[in-house]
Design a protein around this motif. Sequence first.
Motif, PDB file in Angstrom:
ATOM      1  N   GLN A  51       8.828 -11.086  22.070  1.00 34.99           N
ATOM      2  CA  GLN A  51       9.271 -11.373  20.693  1.00 34.99           C
ATOM      3  C   GLN A  51       8.316 -10.760  19.671  1.00 34.99           C
ATOM      4  OE1 GLN A  51       9.136 -13.438  23.171  1.00 34.99           O
ATOM      5  NE2 GLN A  51      10.793 -14.943  23.156  1.00 34.99           N
ATOM      6  N   THR A  52       7.017 -10.955  19.922  1.00 32.71           N
ATOM      7  CA  THR A  52       6.032 -10.402  18.987  1.00 32.71           C
ATOM      8  C   THR A  52       6.076  -8.879  19.019  1.00 32.71           C
ATOM      9  OG1 THR A  52       4.669 -12.333  19.284  1.00 32.71           O
ATOM     10  CG2 THR A  52       3.580 -10.421  18.369  1.00 32.71           C
ATOM     11  N   ALA A  53       6.203  -8.327  20.229  1.00 33.76           N
ATOM     12  CA  ALA A  53       6.260  -6.862  20.337  1.00 33.76           C
ATOM     13  C   ALA A  53       7.463  -6.325  19.570  1.00 33.76           C
ATOM     14  CB  ALA A  53       6.322  -6.447  21.803  1.00 33.76           C
ATOM     15  N   GLU A  54       8.588  -7.047  19.653  1.00 31.45           N
ATOM     16  CA  GLU A  54       9.794  -6.587  18.937  1.00 31.45           C
ATOM     17  C   GLU A  54       9.588  -6.668  17.421  1.00 31.45           C
ATOM     18  OE1 GLU A  54      13.106  -8.866  20.469  1.00 31.45           O
ATOM     19  OE2 GLU A  54      12.690  -7.999  22.452  1.00 31.45           O
ATOM     20  N   ALA A  55       8.975  -7.755  16.964  1.00 30.93           N
ATOM     21  CA  ALA A  55       8.736  -7.887  15.516  1.00 30.93           C
ATOM     22  C   ALA A  55       7.831  -6.758  15.032  1.00 30.93           C
ATOM     23  CB  ALA A  55       8.095  -9.238  15.212  1.00 30.93           C
TER      24      ALA A  55
END
Length: 435
Positions: A51-55
Amino acid sequence: MSKSLKGSATEAYDALSPFALEAEGAETPALSDRARPLPRISIQAFCETPQTAEALQAASEDRRLSKAHVTIQMGGAPAAVAHYQESPTPNLIILESHLPHGELVATLEELAQSCDPGTKVVIIGSTNDVVLYRDLMKRGISEYLVAPISSFELMECLSGLYNNPDSDPVGQVFAFIGAKGGVGSSTICHNVAWTLSEALATNIVIADMDLAFGTTGLDFNQDPVQGIADALQNPDRLDEVLLDRLLTTCSKHLSIFAAPVVLDRDYEMSPEGCETVIDVVRQNVPFVAVDLPHTWAPWTKRLLLQADEIVITAIPDLANLRNAKNIIDLVKTARKNDAAPHLVLNMANMQKRPEITPKEFENALDLKTLAVIDFDCENFGQAANNGQMVEEYNSKAKAPQAFRDIAMALAHRKEVKVEKKSPLAPLLEKLKLMR
Ligand SMILES: Nc1ncnc2c1ncn2[C@@H]1O[C@H](COP(=O)(O)OP(=O)(O)O)[C@@H](O)[C@H]1O
Ligand SMILES: [Mg+2]
């Protein structure tokens, strides 16, 4: 920027962002006003969750981060610690870590061993804990965000770090001047700037202040139409958008602010105007190399004295020694709280020429030489004729090591010897990720 463009970018963001509803309220400033574009910095992120990588990925594709170089990898804080034992740290590290307080602090202490003092660190963690927050701030962490984060929250945070008028300017300014004309000051400036951009993968701009005879365009095999003269004509109009138009890109991380090299126009060079222009560049780029001509005027003096680091190039003869001494004395008197300027002896060991030795130079100037570069007409001459840097022309020449030493001293970094990777490395890397 036109209204319609601004509108569409904002709308596109509103649709993606959890702030969408909030942004419709009349009180809330438009999203595009809350996050400003980031300067040309390098950002490396180490994530733990997809999720953080996508953000981060979404933020890196936003126009506001279009000038920054962003790389994202998984592995969190331990991967960062391992990575920076072998590689130089970027301008900003983003670490996602869900480790408990004590373990997180221990890992950060380990990271600090290989972290350059100029590098900012942002942590993305999972506990909304004020004690942890305060502890991290005390340790020099720039910001702590609580996951899950949206790409917009992230951009707003990064924008705050780099667009705050109270924070330090982004860039460091290095001024290069020759003790006489023709001693190789510009050549050293260009080679050192190029080396820095390659070794640290960080952006640097060379500002060629020799408006009539500058060689930056020639040395990088470019024929720019616009450049620094346009900025100096109207210094107060220079902003990040105009700067973008006036810079000429030479490689991924190196741009030049080129001199017009025409003799039929007169330029008004005011110390204030020159300082304003260099200040705008330093707000946007991590390193600025100012290539000063060998002239003495109020504006050269101002740029020299305002620089973060000064490099004086001299060849080993008496006139150079006298001039270098005069410049060094002036600089030391005017900058009592700064480190002494750097001295580079160039074109040394020329056959049959009587020379003053580096030791004699050092004793007379009460200063250690940063580098001694031999006279090497073959490599310097051919590189200049080809519009190449010496290392590009001949990586086995002696001078590139001196350029690396000067570059690392100016940036206050240690040289990191990157190990040669095996040809199977990309495959092995993939297999490791898939495990
Ligand atoms: N170490 C060196 N050995 C041989 N030639 C050099 C060396 N350093 C510089 N040069 C050459 O000297 C000339 C003048 O250099 P330049 O950088 O323009 O000097 P400056 O900016 O001090 O006037 C250029 O042709 C350059 O290629
Ligand atoms: Mg020059």
